[in-house]
Design an enzyme around this catalytic site. Sequence first.
Site, short mmCIF file in Angstrom:
data_model
loop_
_atom_site.label_atom_id
_atom_site.label_comp_id
_atom_site.label_asym_id
_atom_site.label_seq_id
_atom_site.Cartn_x
_atom_site.Cartn_y
_atom_site.Cartn_z
CE1 TYR B 177 61.85 49.07 98.83
CE2 TYR B 177 60.35 49.68 97.04
CZ TYR B 177 61.24 48.77 97.61
OH TYR B 177 61.51 47.59 96.98
CB CYS B 178 54.92 51.83 99.23
SG CYS B 178 54.48 53.50 99.72
NE ARG B 179 50.80 49.90 94.88
CZ ARG B 179 49.53 49.53 94.97
NH1 ARG B 179 48.58 50.46 95.01
NH2 ARG B 179 49.22 48.26 95.04
#
Lengths: 226, 226
Positions: B177-179
Amino acid sequence: MGGRAEKDMLFDTFASVAKVLGSGRRAEIVDVLAQGERPVDELAREIGQTVANTSQHLQQLLRPGLVSARRQGTRIYYRLSGPSVVRLWAAVRQVAAEHVEELDELAAAYLGTRSGLDVLTRSELAERMAAGDVVVLDVRPEPEFRSGHIAGAVSVPVRELAGRLKELPDGRTVVAYCRGQYCVFADEAVRMMHARGLPAARLEDGYPEWVAAGLPVEADGLHSPA
Amino acid sequence: MGGRAEKDMLFDTFASVAKVLGSGRRAEIVDVLAQGERPVDELAREIGQTVANTSQHLQQLLRPGLVSARRQGTRIYYRLSGPSVVRLWAAVRQVAAEHVEELDELAAAYLGTRSGLDVLTRSELAERMAAGDVVVLDVRPEPEFRSGHIAGAVSVPVRELAGRLKELPDGRTVVAYCRGQYCVFADEAVRMMHARGLPAARLEDGYPEWVAAGLPVEADGLHSPA
DNA sequence: ACTCTATTCAAGTAGATACTTGAATACCAC
DNA sequence: GTGGTATTCAAGTATCTACTTGAATAGAGT
């Protein structure tokens, strides 16, 4: 793919949505359209601008799709494109209410002081309506009532209220509502009724918030399916 | 009270909130700050602008209170002023996603095609984490991980991933996952792992949405109280 | 066809906005 | 104190925005 130019364009697109709300006049238009669709000339009168200028603002709202239009004869009716636009407008007001310091003063200058004004939340009103405890008064201009209102409410636009006070049943508290938290109509109605010694209160916010909460609404006297 | 001038000022104030989000560069800043606080020079590098220009954008975000600042030594750390700002930014993206036609093309140009990329929703990920079924990878730059991440996630910034693939346990699916939905890091990570034959998927959105949903987070290895 | 009304278009002007550049300020380390 | 770094300020320019005005378009009624 993944470059700065592409990223810039993507964020410019997001920003274009916020940008069209970044004008007081367009914000007013969106606020009115949250009550239901309207033709250009009525919007122009509502926001106190020329028809040409209002039309140009509407074109700008049209470009990123915040509003849609439908033609009926010689008139063109504009409406918000969907509930996400209502939520966006609500989010803007929420941020302003929490973080813009001078908002309180500005709201007081426009609305007058609200001390001594009884306020009910949506759920309080829903409960008291179920108990048969209150009369609900829609004090917005009548076209807005016709295009959708709280189920069971009676239309008495605030401009006609003074002459129609005797129509109100006594014994039950009157709860007035209008466009939202920053709308003056309900305040004026409650003040007028208080001055006549009638028990009255206003709904904390307004019709768009009632719809967004999924509470019962009707239009043109017919119960809505949703 | 109740006059046009007062009404105009009130709506100009609401509009001023939307207006500051009406620039692609400021939108990028808000998107980065949704991950946690950042000093000016890091933000400038992130959005590809000079420090002076970035500073001026930050002043504009500061005026209506969308961001706050704290000084620590010679650095000034900016952060979003509260959760309502995160919701506002989410509302903007939502409206763009629903109503701006060219957004899909722009997103594809920046992110690449996502066909064949497995995606998990927040609740699916939460369930599989509870079942001990997956390894969760935070592929954002490390400072963002430090200022807050999904509880139990491991930090492997996407730029280091190639060299650290052997650290990953096999047998369990890796979820990166990221932003947020429009962030490339998780996509790159999943593609890289797929290319090595590893089972991998990405979280549909990102860390700010996880926080907003009230799901468990931690910072600096310590479980957060909220 | 002509007339009326609602809306949009086009051109013009005053004022605002984004980015640049170079200088000023503020804190830290020595 | 001096030197170094992070940030802000101030001035300049090219571009955009809001509103005005007057003309053009499109449908409805006669």
